[in-house]
Structures are given as structure tokens and as C-alpha cells.
Design an enzyme around this catalytic site. Structure first.
Site, PDB file in Angstrom:
ATOM      1  N   ARG A  23      23.807  44.802  25.483  1.00 24.14           N
ATOM      2  CA  ARG A  23      23.179  45.861  24.648  1.00 24.14           C
ATOM      3  C   ARG A  23      21.928  45.522  24.322  1.00 24.14           C
ATOM      4  NH1 ARG A  23      26.435  48.778  25.820  1.00 24.14           N
ATOM      5  NH2 ARG A  23      28.437  49.463  25.168  1.00 24.14           N
ATOM      6  N   GLY A 130      31.265  38.372  23.212  1.00 27.38           N
ATOM      7  CA  GLY A 130      30.110  37.715  22.467  1.00 27.38           C
ATOM      8  C   GLY A 130      29.729  36.258  22.953  1.00 27.38           C
ATOM      9  N   LYS A 242      41.225  58.351  36.023  1.00 32.32           N
ATOM     10  CA  LYS A 242      41.824  59.322  35.439  1.00 32.32           C
ATOM     11  C   LYS A 242      40.875  60.319  35.202  1.00 32.32           C
ATOM     12  CE  LYS A 242      43.359  59.169  31.044  1.00 32.32           C
ATOM     13  NZ  LYS A 242      44.249  58.736  29.899  1.00 32.32           N
ATOM     14  N   ASP A 314      27.223  55.128  34.912  1.00 32.63           N
ATOM     15  CA  ASP A 314      28.847  54.818  35.079  1.00 32.63           C
ATOM     16  C   ASP A 314      29.295  53.554  34.319  1.00 32.63           C
ATOM     17  OD1 ASP A 314      30.629  54.908  38.407  1.00 32.63           O
ATOM     18  OD2 ASP A 314      31.216  54.345  36.080  1.00 32.63           O
ATOM     19  N   ARG A 316      32.118  52.373  34.191  1.00 39.91           N
ATOM     20  CA  ARG A 316      33.316  51.568  34.772  1.00 39.91           C
ATOM     21  C   ARG A 316      33.038  50.094  35.319  1.00 39.91           C
ATOM     22  NH1 ARG A 316      35.089  56.497  38.761  1.00 39.91           N
ATOM     23  NH2 ARG A 316      32.887  56.265  39.104  1.00 39.91           N
ATOM     24  N   THR A 337      37.593  55.456  49.371  1.00 41.41           N
ATOM     25  CA  THR A 337      36.621  55.823  48.298  1.00 41.41           C
ATOM     26  C   THR A 337      35.504  56.390  49.005  1.00 41.41           C
ATOM     27  OG1 THR A 337      35.340  55.049  46.156  1.00 41.41           O
ATOM     28  CG2 THR A 337      35.483  53.558  48.247  1.00 41.41           C
TER      29      THR A 337
END
Ligand SMILES: Nc1nc2c(ncn2[C@@H]2O[C@H](COP(=O)(O)OP(=O)(O)OP(=O)(O)O)[C@@H](O)[C@H]2O)c(=O)[nH]1
Ligand SMILES: [Mg+2]
Ligand SMILES: [Mg+2]
Ligand SMILES: [Zn+2]
Length: 386
Positions: A23, A130, A242, A314, A316, A337
């Protein structure tokens, strides 16, 4: 990451700079409590952050230390302590002694509080990514007990988000630098937290499969595997994210449904595994994906929409897929893929991607731009005319 050379530096008295930049950039110094010395503690105190002692929460509770109120997701503070025989508890020497005594697994009676070492309880890197949890896994990876001293690195102005300052400090003091993501990946390589739970027949219109569900203590999501045996020594594998709108509702806005059904047919034919991953919306979830669709109606593309919503293009990651394949006894695959990042992510974790098989999909007037943007901005190699 050369963990042995980091261990050597730690044994020379050099704390590790542990960076968390998922972050906002923040870095702590981390050092094994069992070998804490007054010199190292004094150096850590010069970082001006709060000097804390980390251990697994259940260990702390079992030894009689009790938690202070904290909110979900925040750092889990327990009471601050001093070793009983310390005089004041504040000196570097006395705090080093408290750290060593805590690392000797002494129970709470040997300590007085409030003291000068703030106890932090780790709840597992799979539950909270963390510094507390990262420090404990780092200690184990380096071959020390799961007890660490940690302190935030504050720059000249007292700011804890200064990347340049932190890297300069590491350079000037020859300190090893580790990112929490490196610790996370090593944790995923070393600890198997996904296990096969159930395995049942699944006859489908694309072929006869078995469906496998998992106990998943890694990301606690319900991913499943669709398996067609026998498969080759290096099985054909599809990792399918999904997509309710595509896979279930037949949306023409993406190529997921056609990729899913084509992959099932290919796997039914040759044998192999399809992992159906609960990663809706490239990891941002269905609710937010629909918001992203709404933004795309105002002219943003699929990447810009994610970014306007505060996400990466993205979100993921593929640790769960890696551990599901390992739970199924698979370590070498041929991956269906068009997205090179999937193969890269799996290889970084230790899966051998022996080959890439293009994932055929369907182009519609509603997904043409989407496919173009995926090719241009996300590096997808679309194997069909867009
Ligand atoms: N955030 C977001 N997610 C989308 C959008 N359209 C489809 N998705 C999601 O994208 C995921 C499928 O990713 P794709 O990029 O189509 O394909 P991929 O899995 O990365 O690569 P392949 O293996 O080649 O299929 C699914 O989770 C979809 O829900 C969109 O506009 N925004
Ligand atoms: Mg922190
Ligand atoms: Mg796709
Ligand atoms: Zn889709």
C-alpha cells in the site's frame, strides 16, 4: 533471495530492513530476539520508531501475556513488558535482556508491566501481510526462533514512508534488505496450506471429469479443480479466473466463456486439470467489476477503470493455484493461457511451466476493444484475429 547470506549478516549484528510497499512504503528493522545485544538494540533505537517484540499471538496468550484492544486488521498489541530483574528497563542493555528472556519462553510472572518492550502478536502471514507476521516468518526462514525485535525506520523529519532514506540507511550500514512479498513467496514455497478435501465425479456436456474441493488456509477462498485422468506426466493445465458474467451468464463482453469451454474440451480430450479460481474481476470481485463495466460505458478501458477504482490493472496472484497443483502432486505443467504473467508468477513460486498452449477464445463486437487493450496494456498474446 539468498537467505544464507542474510543470515550471515544478521549473525554479524546487522538487522534486516523489512519493506512493506504493497500500500504505502514502510520499512522496519527486524532482528532475532534470541541474539539481541545492547549494540543492536541501541542501533535499532536510533531509528526513532517504537521498539517492539513480536511473537505468535497464541504463544503470547499461552504464556499469560494479555492483548490490548485492537481493531480487525490492525497491529495486535499486547502489554509492554520489562524483564523482572531489570533496574529501569529502559537502557539498551536492559531491553536486550528483556528480549532474550522473552525468547527463552519465560511466562508472564518473570516480567513486569508496563515496560519498555511492546509485545506484538502475529496471527499468521496468510491472515495478515504485516510487519509483525512478516518478521516471524523471516526469523523462521533465517533459522532463528519465532521471536523478533522490530522498529519502524523514521527519517530526519520523523516520516516513516521515506524509501530513499531507508535504502540509503541500508546502503550506509550494509544492512540486508527484504520485501515482505519475498517472505510471503518463501512462506508459500515452504508451507503447504491447501489440502484436498473432497473429490467427486462430474459428468459435463464437455466431458467426464472429477471435481476437487480443498481445505484452503492460504487465502480461505473456494477455488476448485476439474480433473481429467489419466493425464500425462506433464499435464495440460488451465488456470481459469471466475467470471460470472462470462462463464455463467454468457456475456459477450469478454472471452471467458469460450476460453473455459474450449479448455474443458481440450482437457477432456487429453487429460489434465482446470483450476477454477475465485478471482472474479481480475481479483477485484464481482461488485467492483460491474462498477468497472459502468466506467467503461463512460469511455474508460478495462485497465483505466480498475485504476480509477483504486486497484492495480490486475490484482490477481497465483499462490493458491500453485499450492492446489502441489496438493494434487503436480510440479511440472503445460499451461493453457494467453497471459504470460500467469506462467511467470507460477515459475517464481517454483512450478515448472514446461510449455504454453494458446487459449482459444471467441471475438465478438462486444469484446474486441477489451481484447485489444489486454494485448496492448496487459501483454496478452491473443492467438486469434481480433
Ligand atoms: N476488473 C475487470 N475484470 C474483468 C473485466 N473483464 C473481465 N474481467 C475478469 O478478468 C478475468 C479473466 O481474465 P482475462 O484477462 O480475460 O484472462 P486471463 O485469465 O488473464 O488470461 P487467459 O489465461 O489468457 O484467459 C476474470 O476474472 C474476469 O472476471 C473488466 O473489464 N474489468
Ligand atoms: Mg509496520
Ligand atoms: Mg481469459
Ligand atoms: Zn470474463
Amino acid at each position: 533471495m539468498n537467505w544464507d547470506s542474510i543470515r550471515e549478516k544478521v549473525l554479524e549484528g546487522k538487522p534486516v530492513v523489512l519493506i512493506d510497499d504493497r500500500r504505502e512504503f514502510e520499512a522496519d528493522l527486524v532482528y532475532p530476539a534470541e541474539i539481541a545485544s545492547p549494540e543492536v538494540v541501541n542501533f535499532m533505537l536510533s531509528m526513532k520508531g517504537l521498539l517492539c517484540f513480536t511473537m505468535d499471538m497464541e504463544v503470547a496468550l499461552s504464556r499469560g501475556f494479555f492483548p490490548l484492544p485492537s481493531k480487525e486488521g490492525e497491529t495486535n498489541f499486547l502489554i509492554p513488558v520489562d524483564y523482572m530483574e531489570n533496574f529501569t528497563g529502559i537502557t539498551a542493555e536492559e531491553r536486550a535482556l528483556t528480549a532474550k528472556k522473552l525468547a527463552e519462553a519465560l511466562s508472564v510472572e518473570h516480567f513486569r508491566y508496563p515496560g519498555h518492550l511492546h509485545l506484538l502478536g502475529g496471527i499468521g502471514l496468510n491472515r495478515r501481510r504485516g510487519h509483525t507476521e512478516g518478521s516471524l516468518e523471516l526469523m523462521e526462514i533465517l533459522g532463528f526462533k519465532r521471536y523478533a525485535l522490530i522498529v519502524e525506520i523514521l527519517d530526519e523529519t520523523g516520516n516513516s514512508h521515506n524509501r530513499e532514506y531507508t535504502l540509503r540507511l541500508a546502503e550506509e550500514n550494509d544492512l540486508p534488505v527484504v520485501n515482505i512479498d519475498d517472505v510471503w513467496k518463501e512462506f508459500v514455497r515452504r508451507k503447504q496450506l491447501i489440502r484436498v478435501y473432497a473429490n467427486a465425479r462430474l459428468p459435463t456436456r464437455y466431458g467426464d471429469f472429477r471435481i476437487v474441493s480443498f481445505d484452503n488456509e492460504l487465502d480461505f477462498k473456494e477455488h476448485v479443480a476439474i480433473v481429467k485422468e489419466p493425464y500425462r506426466e506433464v499435464p495440460l493445465v488451465r488456470i481459469h479466473s471466475k467470471c460470472l458474467t462470462g462463464d455463467t451468464l454468457g456475456s459477450l463482453k469478454c472471452d471467458c466463456w469460450s476460453q473455459l469451454t474450449n479448455a474443458l474440451r481440450m482437457i477432456a480430450q487429453e487429460g489434465g486439470i482446470l483450476l477454477y479460481m475465485d478471482q472474479e474481476g481480475r481479483g477485484i470481485g464481482l461488485k467492483e467489476k460491474i462498477k468497472a463495466y459502468e466506467l467503461q460505458e463512460d469511455g474508460l478501458d478495462t485497465v483505466e477503470a480498475n485504476e480509477v477504482l483504486g486497484y492495480r490493472a490486475d490484482e490477481r496472484t497465483y499462490e493458491a493455484a500453485f499450492q492446489m497443483l502441489r496438493a494434487l502432486g503436480v510440479s511440472r505443467i503445460r499451461l493453457i493461457t494467453n497471459n504470460p504473467r500467469k506462467a511467470e508468477a507460477l515459475e517464481e513460486l517454483g512450478m515448472e511451466v514446461v510449455g504454453i498452449v494458446p487459449a482459444p477464445g471467441e471475438v465478438t463486437e462486444h469484446n474486441r476493444l477489451y481484447l485489444k487493450v489486454k494485448a496492448e496494456k496487459l501483454g496478452h498474446r491473443i492467438p486469434f484475429e481480433i
